[in-house]
Design a protein around this motif. Sequence first.
Motif: not given
Length: 462
Positions: A388-394
């Motif tokens: 979630g953090l690295v993809t910006g999909q949190q």
Amino acid sequence: MSVKRYDLIVIGSGPAGIAALEAAREAGAGRVAVIEAADRLGGECPNTGCVPTKALLRTAEVMELARRAGEFGLEIPEIRLDFAGAMRRKDRIVDSLTSGGRLEGYLESLRAELVRGRATFVSRDGIEVSGQTYEADRIVIAAGSETVTPPVEGLAEAGYLTHAEILSVERVPESLLIIGGGPIGIEFAHLFAVFGSRVELVEIAPRLVPREDEELAAVVEYSFRKRGIGLHLASRAAAVRRDGGQAVVQVMPVAGGEARELSGEMLLVAAGKRPALRGLRVEKADIELDGRGAPVLNEYLQTTNPAVYVAGDAAGQMMYTHVAHDQGYVAGINAIQGNEERSDLSVIPRVIFCRPEIASVGLTEKEAGERGHDVIVGRGAYSGVGKGLVTGQQDGLVKLVADRRDGKLLGGHILGEAASELIHEIALAMKAGLPYTAIAGLTHAYPTFAEAVGVAAYGMVE
């Protein structure tokens, strides 16, 4: 004309119909025929349903990600929708599946006679198409579904679009009104909001997607309002009229109160679907329908006429393409070999492809409690996993529902990126009868969204 006789007639060439034909051939069926009224074979899904809709939703997904380019250290000077280009891409995808005689050739390979035209029953084993009578030892109805038109004053006179018709519009409307907050309604609400339309949605239930888990539905509602989509919940469309080029919908609160009017350039009716049986004159075949207009079926998908089976949307149960395929297989086998296969809908994943995606299987927390289970719930947030953090999909959540007494998984619900893929781990565990501790004890690769499934399960361990 002389009567034409077959071992099996299948009404409909969609996923259920094709699967029934394949299964019947494997079971040793002799002479078979497929009747199709539509110009294109393949049914709703590849032509006017899930495939073209998801193709356009992919365009919307890429467009939204491009708008966030700055978060990833990228500069995109101008992000502009080429709607005509998106529609051409959608059409190419559809054509790759159902044009150019592809399905006609497949039917030939199965040695099935294709009959073009609208079928109507004339007897328990007889069907008429364009004046020709066809009879069969067994019949499988796989005629699909049709849009439900709600009883709204002036709706027919004012005109509206169905989910199939809106896929052929030539431009993005400045404003779009939608009646219905189920899967179809919210997918199109999301799609056209991303494309730039002002969207207003009316839903008679107190929340969106009323079948889904309340916790996830609340997050979707928040996301939609944040996007600027107007939500009018616990409200019904009481009347529709035209004012110049605008559709004007009078909206009434279900609990009573003052009406208000919404106007939009286009009006989409997405109030649900029902089995497309009305034109078949099934009463001529002694096929009974229930109060919803769905056929009365046993566990073998057999109607009150033992020679007739029903599969897919026409069965009026779970209207998904994957269910249609499975039911088509069951109906085709049973029609030829006798009632050997049962239709089992206990573990069926379902997905709504809005953003964020919603995927579910089994019971919600509320349903499990109402059925007397000692409910335990586990949650895993996307914000707590590396992916979630690295993809910006949190903005995502996994929710598991189980019975505390035996640990049996009763349901799984996911909101967020890749929910449509992640749900199958939960479905498999449920199908295999595994307890939630089996998921909690499984090592999930890092960094993946699937870790959130493991977190949810581990959180249930006491």
